[in-house]
Design an enzyme around this catalytic site. Structure first.
Site, mmCIF file in Angstrom:
data_model
loop_
_atom_site.group_PDB
_atom_site.id
_atom_site.type_symbol
_atom_site.label_atom_id
_atom_site.label_comp_id
_atom_site.label_asym_id
_atom_site.label_seq_id
_atom_site.Cartn_x
_atom_site.Cartn_y
_atom_site.Cartn_z
ATOM 1 N N GLU A 59 46.918 17.410 -3.270
ATOM 2 C CA GLU A 59 47.252 15.997 -3.563
ATOM 3 C C GLU A 59 48.651 15.856 -4.153
ATOM 4 O O GLU A 59 48.864 15.137 -5.123
ATOM 5 C CB GLU A 59 46.205 15.335 -4.475
ATOM 6 N N TYR A 97 49.084 6.599 3.936
ATOM 7 C CA TYR A 97 48.785 7.475 2.804
ATOM 8 C C TYR A 97 49.025 8.920 3.223
ATOM 9 O O TYR A 97 48.426 9.410 4.178
ATOM 10 C CB TYR A 97 47.330 7.291 2.360
ATOM 11 N N GLU A 99 49.723 13.072 1.834
ATOM 12 C CA GLU A 99 49.732 14.042 0.740
ATOM 13 C C GLU A 99 50.003 15.426 1.303
ATOM 14 O O GLU A 99 49.869 15.671 2.505
ATOM 15 C CB GLU A 99 48.418 14.003 -0.034
ATOM 16 N N HIS A 154 41.924 19.884 2.124
ATOM 17 C CA HIS A 154 41.412 18.767 1.342
ATOM 18 C C HIS A 154 40.622 17.883 2.305
ATOM 19 O O HIS A 154 41.194 17.131 3.094
ATOM 20 C CB HIS A 154 42.573 17.983 0.705
ATOM 21 N N ASP A 188 39.638 21.358 -2.358
ATOM 22 C CA ASP A 188 38.726 20.243 -2.593
ATOM 23 C C ASP A 188 38.091 19.888 -1.258
ATOM 24 O O ASP A 188 38.655 19.124 -0.477
ATOM 25 C CB ASP A 188 39.510 19.066 -3.176
ATOM 26 N N ASP A 233 34.909 21.293 -5.241
ATOM 27 C CA ASP A 233 35.943 22.292 -4.958
ATOM 28 C C ASP A 233 35.287 23.656 -4.766
ATOM 29 O O ASP A 233 34.429 24.048 -5.556
ATOM 30 C CB ASP A 233 36.940 22.328 -6.122
ATOM 31 N N HIS A 273 39.861 16.704 -11.299
ATOM 32 C CA HIS A 273 39.236 17.960 -10.854
ATOM 33 C C HIS A 273 39.639 19.116 -11.757
ATOM 34 O O HIS A 273 40.774 19.168 -12.238
ATOM 35 C CB HIS A 273 39.720 18.341 -9.443
#
Ligand code: NAG
Length: 290
Positions: A59, A97, A99, A154, A188, A233, A273
């Site tokens: 992230e 979006y 990441e 992720h 994750d 995770d 996390h």
């Protein structure tokens, strides 16, 4: 005399601390410029990451890439006994979006020999991922297994069950492409709670194929909030050589709320996390030299 004993003690402590090789995966919720500018958050992050030889950071949200550069600079300043470098994935995500996944690693102990970004080309059978998994191949002269691959992902919460199953195919592709069995899937994966309906597990090959060892169990809690208890995770090891190099029972979430003496509120400023981590044994030769 007393001085010599003190020096010996320091060396002994340093040796004990360094007698394994630590790998972690850490979703640092929305790590961008705001967090990088927050001294308290950065101070905690370098304490957490400097415990690890390789940190698979998730992230990272910063189109200019300054946040991760600041993190590296702080890390190298905080722990000058190592030289930290990084390997960044593409900016991932279907819409606006985006990441990144980033491997932060000690360049004096481990090097990257190859890497591969999945799910980017339209022709790819792996485009079904909301964010393509990112693989890097590492070589280290000090680990019991000198050559190993980390596959960082992720998962999209809503598609976690399907993506977990698809990761099996990605692993098989890597085994074929890089001619190695030594794979670790980490990150994750949203592999818990409502994201994986109870009846979905049976259809997930990554879960059921016996070549894969799930080191973080379903009962673990990788979330910071007291209100949630979920093993989102995970660390999953493929290949008997790499599995044999894992230190027994070393895989666990790292509770930095406890370790750094923070309140829940302070901890949540760092992330929602906890990192998950695992230790690898060192090669016998490296143990002698330390
Ligand atoms: C982490 O540590 C804090 C502080 O000791 C504790 O309250 C919390 O329950 C721990 N969380 C987990 C998941 O172990």
């Amino acid at each position: 005399m007393a001085q010599a004993v003190a020096v010996l003690l320091v060396l002994l402590v340093a040796q004990l601390a360094a007698s394994t090789f630590k790998i972690c995966a850490f979703n640092i919720r929305s790590f961008g410029k705001a967090k990088a500018a927050n001294r308290k958050v950065m101070g905690a992050l370098v304490q957490i990451l400097s415990r690890c030889d390789i940190s698979a950071v998730q992230e990272v949200r910063d189109s200019k890439g300054t946040a991760i550069r600041m993190l590296l600079r702080e890390l190298n300043r905080y722990d000058p006994s190592h030289r930290y470098g990084c390997l960044e994935s593409k900016r991932l995500g279907r819409g606006s979006y985006k990441e990144q996944n980033v491997f932060v690693y000690r360049r004096d102990l481990v090097s990257v020999t190859d890497w591969c970004q999945f799910g980017e080309e339209d022709s790819s059978p792996f485009e079904a991922f909301a964010r393509g998994p990112f693989a890097a191949r590492f070589r280290s002269p000090i680990t019991a297994t000198s050559d190993f691959v980390l596959l960082l992902h992720h998962a999209s919460p809503r598609e976690a069950a399907r993506e977990l199953d698809l990761l099996f195919g990605v692993c098989m592709e890597l085994v074929h492409r890089w001619k190695t069995q030594n794979l670790m899937v980490l990150g994750d994966l949203n592999a818990a709670g409502a994201y994986i309906p109870a009846n979905a597990w049976a259809g997930i090959r990554l879960r059921n194929h016996r070549a894969f060892h799930w080191l973080i169990g379903d009962k673990e809690d990788t979330t910071v909030s007291h209100r949630t208890c979920c093993a989102y995770d995970r660390i999953i090891v493929h290949g008997e050589e790499l599995f044999g190099a894992v230190v027994a029972r070393s895989a666990k979430p790292f509770n930095f709320t406890h370790a750094l003496g923070l309140s829940e509120e302070e901890a949540l400023e760092i992330s929602d996390h906890y990192p998950v981590e695992v230790n690898l044994r060192l090669a016998p030769k490296a143990q002698r030299e330390l």
